[in-house]
Design a protein around this motif. Structure first.
Motif, mmCIF file in Angstrom:
data_model
loop_
_atom_site.group_PDB
_atom_site.id
_atom_site.type_symbol
_atom_site.label_atom_id
_atom_site.label_comp_id
_atom_site.label_asym_id
_atom_site.label_seq_id
_atom_site.Cartn_x
_atom_site.Cartn_y
_atom_site.Cartn_z
ATOM 1 N N VAL A 1 0.832 -1.204 0.000
ATOM 2 C CA VAL A 1 0.000 0.000 0.000
ATOM 3 C C VAL A 1 0.869 1.257 0.000
ATOM 4 C CG1 VAL A 1 -1.679 1.326 1.343
ATOM 5 C CG2 VAL A 1 -1.986 -1.138 1.047
ATOM 6 N N GLU A 2 1.962 1.238 0.760
ATOM 7 C CA GLU A 2 2.860 2.395 0.768
ATOM 8 C C GLU A 2 3.360 2.703 -0.640
ATOM 9 O OE1 GLU A 2 5.887 1.249 3.469
ATOM 10 O OE2 GLU A 2 4.862 2.010 5.255
ATOM 11 N N LEU A 3 3.774 1.666 -1.360
ATOM 12 C CA LEU A 3 4.295 1.861 -2.713
ATOM 13 C C LEU A 3 3.202 2.365 -3.656
ATOM 14 C CD1 LEU A 3 6.501 -1.351 -2.942
ATOM 15 C CD2 LEU A 3 7.331 1.002 -2.766
ATOM 16 N N LYS A 4 2.027 1.761 -3.582
ATOM 17 C CA LYS A 4 0.941 2.164 -4.473
ATOM 18 C C LYS A 4 0.526 3.613 -4.226
ATOM 19 C CE LYS A 4 -1.204 -0.193 -6.985
ATOM 20 N NZ LYS A 4 -1.090 -0.443 -8.437
ATOM 21 N N ARG A 5 0.481 4.018 -2.971
ATOM 22 C CA ARG A 5 0.086 5.395 -2.654
ATOM 23 C C ARG A 5 1.068 6.410 -3.214
ATOM 24 N NH1 ARG A 5 -1.079 5.954 3.619
ATOM 25 N NH2 ARG A 5 -1.525 8.091 2.932
ATOM 26 N N ARG A 6 2.328 5.993 -3.362
ATOM 27 C CA ARG A 6 3.340 6.902 -3.913
ATOM 28 C C ARG A 6 3.443 6.790 -5.425
ATOM 29 N NH1 ARG A 6 6.602 4.860 0.317
ATOM 30 N NH2 ARG A 6 8.002 3.902 -1.208
ATOM 31 N N GLY A 7 2.599 5.963 -6.030
ATOM 32 C CA GLY A 7 2.604 5.833 -7.478
ATOM 33 C C GLY A 7 3.663 4.898 -8.018
ATOM 34 N N VAL A 8 4.267 4.076 -7.156
ATOM 35 C CA VAL A 8 5.273 3.109 -7.603
ATOM 36 C C VAL A 8 4.556 1.881 -8.164
ATOM 37 C CG1 VAL A 8 7.222 1.673 -6.883
ATOM 38 C CG2 VAL A 8 6.862 3.932 -5.844
ATOM 39 N N SER A 9 5.073 1.321 -9.239
ATOM 40 C CA SER A 9 4.501 0.091 -9.795
ATOM 41 C C SER A 9 4.666 -1.038 -8.779
ATOM 42 C CB SER A 9 5.199 -0.273 -11.101
ATOM 43 O OG SER A 9 4.943 0.692 -12.089
ATOM 44 N N ALA A 10 3.566 -1.594 -8.343
ATOM 45 C CA ALA A 10 3.612 -2.636 -7.317
ATOM 46 C C ALA A 10 2.454 -3.594 -7.512
ATOM 47 C CB ALA A 10 3.566 -2.023 -5.924
ATOM 48 N N GLU A 11 2.689 -4.845 -7.124
ATOM 49 C CA GLU A 11 1.650 -5.869 -7.144
ATOM 50 C C GLU A 11 1.711 -6.645 -5.835
ATOM 51 O OE1 GLU A 11 1.873 -6.763 -11.985
ATOM 52 O OE2 GLU A 11 2.146 -8.399 -10.534
ATOM 53 N N LEU A 12 0.561 -7.153 -5.416
ATOM 54 C CA LEU A 12 0.460 -7.974 -4.212
ATOM 55 C C LEU A 12 -0.036 -9.356 -4.608
ATOM 56 C CD1 LEU A 12 0.436 -8.369 -1.097
ATOM 57 C CD2 LEU A 12 -1.914 -7.491 -1.122
ATOM 58 N N LEU A 13 0.733 -10.377 -4.274
ATOM 59 C CA LEU A 13 0.365 -11.765 -4.542
ATOM 60 C C LEU A 13 0.165 -12.439 -3.195
ATOM 61 C CD1 LEU A 13 0.021 -13.956 -6.765
ATOM 62 C CD2 LEU A 13 2.467 -14.441 -6.501
ATOM 63 N N LEU A 14 -1.073 -12.642 -2.789
ATOM 64 C CA LEU A 14 -1.419 -13.128 -1.451
ATOM 65 C C LEU A 14 -2.002 -14.531 -1.559
ATOM 66 C CD1 LEU A 14 -1.458 -12.112 1.499
ATOM 67 C CD2 LEU A 14 -3.806 -11.357 1.109
ATOM 68 N N PHE A 15 -1.393 -15.486 -0.835
ATOM 69 C CA PHE A 15 -1.801 -16.886 -0.927
ATOM 70 C C PHE A 15 -2.633 -17.282 0.290
ATOM 71 C CE2 PHE A 15 1.708 -16.779 -3.868
ATOM 72 C CZ PHE A 15 1.330 -17.672 -4.861
ATOM 73 N N PRO A 16 -3.901 -17.635 0.076
ATOM 74 C CA PRO A 16 -4.756 -18.022 1.205
ATOM 75 C C PRO A 16 -4.276 -19.319 1.852
ATOM 76 C CG PRO A 16 -5.864 -18.438 -0.893
ATOM 77 C CD PRO A 16 -4.613 -17.688 -1.212
ATOM 78 N N GLY A 17 -4.333 -19.346 3.193
ATOM 79 C CA GLY A 17 -4.018 -20.560 3.931
ATOM 80 C C GLY A 17 -2.552 -20.912 4.021
ATOM 81 N N GLU A 18 -1.655 -20.081 3.491
ATOM 82 C CA GLU A 18 -0.230 -20.413 3.488
ATOM 83 C C GLU A 18 0.512 -19.652 4.576
ATOM 84 O OE1 GLU A 18 0.909 -22.805 1.979
ATOM 85 O OE2 GLU A 18 -0.218 -23.146 0.131
ATOM 86 N N GLY A 19 1.575 -20.292 5.083
ATOM 87 C CA GLY A 19 2.396 -19.685 6.112
ATOM 88 C C GLY A 19 3.740 -19.245 5.585
ATOM 89 N N SER A 20 4.733 -19.232 6.472
ATOM 90 C CA SER A 20 6.040 -18.685 6.112
ATOM 91 C C SER A 20 6.854 -19.615 5.227
ATOM 92 C CB SER A 20 6.836 -18.373 7.385
ATOM 93 O OG SER A 20 7.142 -19.564 8.088
ATOM 94 N N GLU A 21 6.445 -20.878 5.099
ATOM 95 C CA GLU A 21 7.201 -21.834 4.283
ATOM 96 C C GLU A 21 6.512 -22.082 2.941
ATOM 97 O OE1 GLU A 21 10.162 -23.073 5.028
ATOM 98 O OE2 GLU A 21 10.186 -21.924 6.875
ATOM 99 N N LEU A 22 5.829 -21.072 2.422
ATOM 100 C CA LEU A 22 5.091 -21.199 1.162
ATOM 101 C C LEU A 22 5.957 -21.771 0.050
ATOM 102 C CD1 LEU A 22 2.908 -20.558 -0.992
ATOM 103 C CD2 LEU A 22 3.730 -18.189 -0.958
ATOM 104 N N GLY A 23 7.165 -21.236 -0.138
ATOM 105 C CA GLY A 23 8.002 -21.663 -1.252
ATOM 106 C C GLY A 23 8.550 -23.063 -1.113
ATOM 107 N N ARG A 24 8.539 -23.629 0.099
ATOM 108 C CA ARG A 24 9.110 -24.955 0.331
ATOM 109 C C ARG A 24 8.059 -26.026 0.572
ATOM 110 N NH1 ARG A 24 11.466 -25.675 4.687
ATOM 111 N NH2 ARG A 24 12.944 -27.259 4.021
ATOM 112 N N THR A 25 7.028 -25.698 1.354
ATOM 113 C CA THR A 25 6.067 -26.724 1.759
ATOM 114 C C THR A 25 4.626 -26.300 1.530
ATOM 115 O OG1 THR A 25 6.062 -25.891 4.039
ATOM 116 C CG2 THR A 25 7.664 -27.612 3.502
ATOM 117 N N GLY A 26 4.402 -25.236 0.761
ATOM 118 C CA GLY A 26 3.033 -24.829 0.468
ATOM 119 C C GLY A 26 2.321 -25.844 -0.421
ATOM 120 N N ARG A 27 1.037 -25.633 -0.627
ATOM 121 C CA ARG A 27 0.281 -26.524 -1.516
ATOM 122 C C ARG A 27 0.939 -26.525 -2.894
ATOM 123 N NH1 ARG A 27 -5.207 -27.446 0.416
ATOM 124 N NH2 ARG A 27 -5.761 -28.037 -1.704
#
Length: 668
Positions: free
Chosen positions: A587-613
């Protein structure tokens, strides 16, 4: 490596070895994209290499195998689709497994008694029924402690983990009601790492039950009669203890411990987990290996004693070496060293079996006998046969204050110069090194040169190196990263004008700071990242101590005018660096007009890249490739690897060949 190559990945766990040393059993995990599930089954592996590994159980989620002391049984954890792991018993002479438990929240790993008639384990005991689908209808949590949640578990105030003992059914009784386990500990504390005394009369475990347990990081070894009764504290309340094991005499308990935690018991920054011993009657843990240069790095859930020695994995400059340490004193012996990572091990019958990986392998089993090391398995053969795994090159650089910085560069095929991605992992939890990085392999296969390093704060380079970030995170470690990047960019195979940065966890904090200092990066990815130290204090499971110890009372502030395009990736249920860290930065980046995207994974924790679905893990990789293709595209001049997808057949050689028509497609 491509995102869909995750289906080819095979990850062996910690092995077990039969008492005669002839057979090893290991759980091997794989992803099942079709069912969007993680699968695991047990494999039997002869330790003399006389036969290939063979599947022992069908799964779908079988883990943590352990041979009984008499070799007649194999206990393990098994779970059906969507179910909690329960204990199972499999006769080694042949036959069907039998389920032994039906605990509501599942069990921990089984631990055999010396007489092979009982199993000990830990399990969370629910005080409130929260099994309903409608979470909104559940009663509230009353929180009165600082340690009220745990990453990967959730709120724990009404479901603490305790020790249980299970008497096994008599031989031949393979039906009837499930045996009823006996709970031998209770109270408002989590118990873990249970082990048996040699006579089977006592159990040792680790727990935090002292007066200041809610305000420090001390964990002690406790002992309790196997039948239940009064607990006694074995260690003296000044160390963070783990993985206790009695020696054969029963006089000593060998363990892993982080010593000297300071007056307040929270000074764990850079404290290596070293091999110690303590008298079983009680006392102060005595270090056996020097804490200043030792940090245990294998995932074996106990301290392995066999043949008059302790065996453990120790971090060393990106590797995890396998050491044999004589119990009666003497110099440690390296059984596995070099550019390898020992993930887990077991020892019995004169043989040590270890799961060992490297930069192009998630792990294979090897057998170590006097004077010989033998490779036993080929679980990674299918992925390796694709030809899409790439070697890493070790590099060093010098930081501004003269400190040596160690790291790796992984290059795609072709002379380059290639676009560069600086990939910063979480050095405080999982240092970079000689192990398979799926992210790095996928990015290199797409045409990027991947740069990784071990800045100060990383383990495996000595305690002074690791403790340099105490109350100074984001300073010397960020300087190390910049120095290493500048040094490797002098390689003509790397393009210094095309550089991006990606940070995971604490590595995301470094990436956040760097993008605020410079505009040299074409784009950034913040993956489950720490970005807001003040917000971490009241939301993370470690926030109540982490910020003070690592970043100090006045942590660096990310620059408010960063203009670097940024992709923010986060698991919605992350309790280590909660999702609010990522969403606030977005949100901070978007409010300042910086190109930004948010990729939010439901139900996932801190090990998304290793043990996520599986589908989430694949989608994450695909989004990374999409993002980098947008902001740091690989061009034809980068000698991008191509794949032949259609080719006209050549006619017989009659003196005149028709032109060969080929269509090619980018690998990403």
């Amino acid at each position: 490596m491509r995102p869909d190559d995750l289906a080819l990945l095979r990850v062996p766990g910690v092995p077990t070895v039969s008492p005669d040393g002839r057979m090893a059993v290991v759980a091997v995990a794989r992803t099942d994209p079709g069912d969007d599930a993680e699968r695991s089954r047990l494999w039997a592996v002869p330790t003399d290499g006389s036969a290939p590994a063979r599947p022992l159980t069908p799964g779908p989620r079988d883990t943590d195998p352990v041979f009984s002391p008499d070799g007649r049984w194999l206990a393990y954890r098994g779970a059906g689709p969507g179910g909690r792991p329960q204990l199972y018993l499999l006769p080694t002479a042949g036959g069907a497994p039998r389920r032994l438990t039906d605990t509501p929240l599942g069990t921990g790993r089984p631990v055999w008694s010396p007489d092979a008639r009982r199993l000990a384990f830990t399990a969370r005991v629910p005080q409130v029924d929260r099994s309903g689908v409608d979470r909104a209808a559940q009663p509230p949590w009353l929180v009165t402690t600082l340690r009220w949640q745990a990453n990967g578990v959730g709120v724990v105030t009404d479901r603490y983990s305790h020790v249980f003992v299970l008497d096994l059914p008599a031989d031949g009784e393979d039906d009837g009601p499930l045996p009823r386990p006996r709970q031998v500990t209770d109270g408002a504390a989590d118990d873990a790492d249970v082990t048996w005394s040699p006579d089977g009369a006592e159990l040792a475990f680790v727990s935090a039950r002292h007066a200041r347990a809610d305000r420090d990081l001390v964990r002690d070894v406790y002992a309790v009669p196997a039948g239940g009764g009064t607990l006694r504290r074995v260690t003296d309340g000044r160390a963070r203890c783990a993985r206790p094991t009695y020696d054969p005499s029963g006089d000593w308990i060998w363990l892993t411990a982080r010593l000297e935690l300071g007056r307040d018991g929270v000074d764990v920054v850079g404290r290596g987990a070293t091999l110690c011993r303590v008298r079983a009657t009680g006392g102060t843990p005595e270090p056996v290996l020097a804490p200043a240069v030792t940090d245990r790095g294998d995932a074996t859930p106990a301290t392995v004693l066999a043949g008059g020695a302790a065996h453990l994995g120790v971090r060393s400059h990106g590797a995890v070496e396998l050491l044999r340490v004589p119990l009666e004193g003497g110099s440690p012996e390296a059984l596995v060293d070099g550019p390898f990572t020992v993930h887990g091990l077991a020892a019995a019958g004169g043989v040590v079996v270890a799961t060992v990986g490297h930069d192009r392998s998630a792990g294979e089993l090897i057998a170590v006998t006097p004077g010989r090391r033998r490779l036993l398995t080929g679980f990674g053969r299918a992925l390796g046969a694709t030809g899409r795994l790439h070697r890493s090159q070790e590099r060093t650089a010098t930081a501004p204050d003269g400190t040596e910085v160690h790291g790796w560069v992984t290059l795609p095929p072709g002379p380059g110069p290639h676009p560069v991605l600086l990939c910063l992992s979480d050095p405080l939890r999982r240092p970079e090194g000689w192990s398979l990085s799926v992210d790095a392999q996928v990015l290199v296969s797409a045409g990027y040169a991947v740069v990784r390093c071990a800045p100060r704060g990383s383990s495996g380079h000595g305690q002074a190196h690791a403790r340099a970030v105490r109350a100074a995170g984001g300073t010397v470690d960020a300087d190390d990263v910049v120095a290493f990047l500048d040094a490797v960019l002098t390689d003509p195979a790397l393009d210094p004008e095309r550089v991006g940065v990606m940070g995971t966890g604490y590595g995301g904090w470094l990436a956040t700071l760097l993008t605020g200092r410079t505009t040299r990066f074409a784009a950034a990815v913040l993956d489950g990242a720490l970005t807001d130290p003040a917000g971490l204090v009241g939301t993370s499971d470690v926030g109540w101590w982490f910020v003070d110890q690592y970043l100090g009372a006045d942590p660096p502030t990310p620059a408010a005018d960063s203009t670097t395009p940024t992709l923010v990736v986060h698991g919605e249920d992350d309790r280590r660096y909660p999702a609010g860290q990522g969403t606030r930065r977005y949100v901070e980046l978007k409010r300042r007009g910086v190109s930004a995207e948010l990729l939010l994974f439901p139900g996932e924790g801190s090990e998304l890249g290793r043990t996520g679905r599986p589908r989430h893990r694949q989608a994450r990789l695909e989004h990374l490739l999409r993002w980098w293709a947008r902001w740091l595209p690989v061009t034809l001049e980068d000698d991008l690897p191509v794949e032949v997808v259609d080719a006209g057949a050549l006619p017989p050689d009659d003196g005149g060949r028709e032109p060969l028509t080929v269509r090619a497609t980018r690998l990403d």
